[in-house]
Design an enzyme around this catalytic site. Structure first.
Site, mmCIF file in Angstrom:
data_model
loop_
_atom_site.group_PDB
_atom_site.id
_atom_site.type_symbol
_atom_site.label_atom_id
_atom_site.label_comp_id
_atom_site.label_asym_id
_atom_site.label_seq_id
_atom_site.Cartn_x
_atom_site.Cartn_y
_atom_site.Cartn_z
ATOM 1 N N VAL A 1 1.727 11.989 23.035
ATOM 2 C CA VAL A 1 2.028 13.183 23.851
ATOM 3 C C VAL A 1 2.656 14.269 22.981
ATOM 4 C CG1 VAL A 1 3.476 14.043 25.736
ATOM 5 C CG2 VAL A 1 2.183 11.943 26.042
ATOM 6 N N GLU B 1 -8.189 17.145 14.953
ATOM 7 C CA GLU B 1 -9.556 16.910 15.469
ATOM 8 C C GLU B 1 -9.504 15.855 16.574
ATOM 9 O OE1 GLU B 1 -12.727 17.978 14.710
ATOM 10 O OE2 GLU B 1 -11.938 19.578 13.436
ATOM 11 N N GLU C 1 3.693 3.437 12.840
ATOM 12 C CA GLU C 1 3.108 3.936 11.595
ATOM 13 C C GLU C 1 2.103 5.028 11.941
ATOM 14 O OE1 GLU C 1 1.423 1.823 7.700
ATOM 15 O OE2 GLU C 1 -0.165 2.324 9.128
HETATM 16 P P1 0O2 Z 1 -5.441 -2.353 9.770
HETATM 17 O O1 0O2 Z 1 -6.613 -3.148 10.230
HETATM 18 O O2 0O2 Z 1 -5.774 -0.893 9.581
HETATM 19 O O3 0O2 Z 1 -4.219 -2.555 10.591
HETATM 20 P P2 0O2 Z 1 1.916 -3.516 4.172
HETATM 21 O O4 0O2 Z 1 1.546 -2.807 5.465
HETATM 22 O O5 0O2 Z 1 3.318 -3.220 3.734
HETATM 23 O O6 0O2 Z 1 1.577 -4.960 4.171
HETATM 24 P P3 0O2 Z 1 0.900 -1.677 2.353
HETATM 25 O O7 0O2 Z 1 -0.381 -1.661 1.563
HETATM 26 O O8 0O2 Z 1 2.143 -1.382 1.595
HETATM 27 O O9 0O2 Z 1 0.942 -3.011 3.096
HETATM 28 O O10 0O2 Z 1 0.864 -0.648 3.540
HETATM 29 P P4 0O2 Z 1 0.192 0.738 3.537
HETATM 30 O O11 0O2 Z 1 -0.085 1.200 2.176
HETATM 31 O O12 0O2 Z 1 1.041 1.606 4.398
HETATM 32 O O13 0O2 Z 1 -1.244 0.443 4.209
HETATM 33 C C1 0O2 Z 1 -1.368 -0.135 5.446
HETATM 34 C C2 0O2 Z 1 -2.583 0.393 6.165
HETATM 35 O O14 0O2 Z 1 -3.211 1.474 5.484
HETATM 36 C C3 0O2 Z 1 -3.679 -0.652 6.269
HETATM 37 O O15 0O2 Z 1 -3.414 -1.462 7.374
HETATM 38 C C4 0O2 Z 1 -4.922 0.215 6.467
HETATM 39 O O16 0O2 Z 1 -4.998 0.737 7.782
HETATM 40 C C5 0O2 Z 1 -4.637 1.364 5.532
HETATM 41 N N1 0O2 Z 1 -5.115 1.081 4.151
HETATM 42 C C6 0O2 Z 1 -4.347 0.848 3.078
HETATM 43 N N2 0O2 Z 1 -5.100 0.658 1.981
HETATM 44 C C7 0O2 Z 1 -6.385 0.784 2.372
HETATM 45 C C8 0O2 Z 1 -7.646 0.701 1.679
HETATM 46 O O17 0O2 Z 1 -7.732 0.484 0.476
HETATM 47 N N3 0O2 Z 1 -8.780 0.865 2.450
HETATM 48 C C9 0O2 Z 1 -8.731 1.129 3.784
HETATM 49 N N4 0O2 Z 1 -9.898 1.292 4.439
HETATM 50 N N5 0O2 Z 1 -7.557 1.194 4.464
HETATM 51 C C10 0O2 Z 1 -6.399 1.026 3.769
HETATM 52 P P5 0O2 Z 1 -3.936 -2.968 7.400
HETATM 53 O O18 0O2 Z 1 -2.884 -3.798 8.018
HETATM 54 O O19 0O2 Z 1 -4.403 -3.389 6.060
HETATM 55 O O20 0O2 Z 1 -5.181 -2.939 8.314
#
Ligand code: 0O2
Length: 214
Positions: free
Chosen positions: A30, A49, A150
């Site tokens: 919201v 968008e 997030e």
């Molecule tokens: P989903 O299915 O989207 O929920 P952490 O969260 O601390 O374990 P990290 O890597 O420090 O891990 O967190 P970060 O960098 O904030 O990234 C978390 C989310 O960003 C991921 O959630 C994805 O949504 C996205 N993301 C990060 N890296 C990539 C990537 O290389 N490719 C894509 N397509 N998305 C990415 P989840 O939980 O992995 O998945």
């Protein structure tokens, strides 16, 4: 007050926790819609968008806890999984990303816990996006709970790349062959170039419009 698991029964506990996360997502959605409407009113332009939100599936939460070596308890989920409530804001231009991030930052009841700017430092996969971990107060009948959400902010081009890369990696269970990984990195560079050219085109159009109205 921080979110804590309140009840003894795990199912009731989980239902209550997901209700709080869903409410937090509604609050942020919201807020973003209002900011977008106001921006449209003042500047005759929509920076957003579209918006997608989701609650992470229990399977995916448990997988993340295991990855970080935590036992699968509800309290661990709340404490250690930061993206149980996730919202994705898709915008047209890279400049919109920082504009939206600032608008969120300026909301007095939102607390920014952490920021990851994968535009400035893309991931080795080629992933680009702007991540904000925030808390938003959720008003329940007997207490106010600061709840983590997030927020991922990215352009349409970045979102297109991330969605396909996610699907490809899912197919290969995270172990895609090197030539596919390299091709994805090249595609990410192409998406960035598209973003750069679209932004510059938009700036030129704005200049033309400004000159016309003078
Ligand atoms: P989903 O299915 O989207 O929920 P952490 O969260 O601390 O374990 P990290 O890597 O420090 O891990 O967190 P970060 O960098 O904030 O990234 C978390 C989310 O960003 C991921 O959630 C994805 O949504 C996205 N993301 C990060 N890296 C990539 C990537 O290389 N490719 C894509 N397509 N998305 C990415 P989840 O939980 O992995 O998945």
């Amino acid at each position: 007050m921080e979110l804590v698991a309140q009840r003894d029964n795990d199912i009731d506990n989980w239902k209550e926790v997901t209700l709080i996360y869903s409410s937090a997502l509604k609050q942020i959605s919201v807020k973003l819609e209002i900011l977008n409407d106001e921006f449209q009113h003042v500047h005759r332009y929509n920076p957003i968008e579209h918006i997608k939100s989701r609650i992470k599936t229990p399977e995916s939460i448990v997988k993340k806890l295991k990855k970080h070596g935590y036992e699968s308890t509800i309290q661990n989920m709340i404490e250690h999984v930061n993206d149980i409530a996730g919202i994705r804001v898709i915008c047209s231009f890279t400049s919109d990303i920082y504009r939206i991030a600032d608008m969120i930052r300026n909301q007095s009841d939102i607390k920014v816990i952490a920021v990851k700017d994968y535009l400035v430092s893309p991931k080795s996969s080629g992933y680009k996006s702007y991540h904000m971990l925030v808390t938003v107060p959720v008003y329940l009948s007997d207490r106010i709970v600061d709840t983590k959400v997030e927020i991922q902010i990215r352009t349409v081009a970045m979102d297109f790349w991330a969605s396909l890369e996610h699907k490809i990696n899912y197919k290969f269970e995270g172990n895609a062959p090197a030539y596919i990984k390299n091709e994805l990195i090249e595609c990410s560079k192409m998406a960035s170039e598209l973003d750069r050219r679209m932004l510059s085109l938009n700036e030129e159009i704005q200049m033309i419009n400004q000159n016309k109205s003078q």
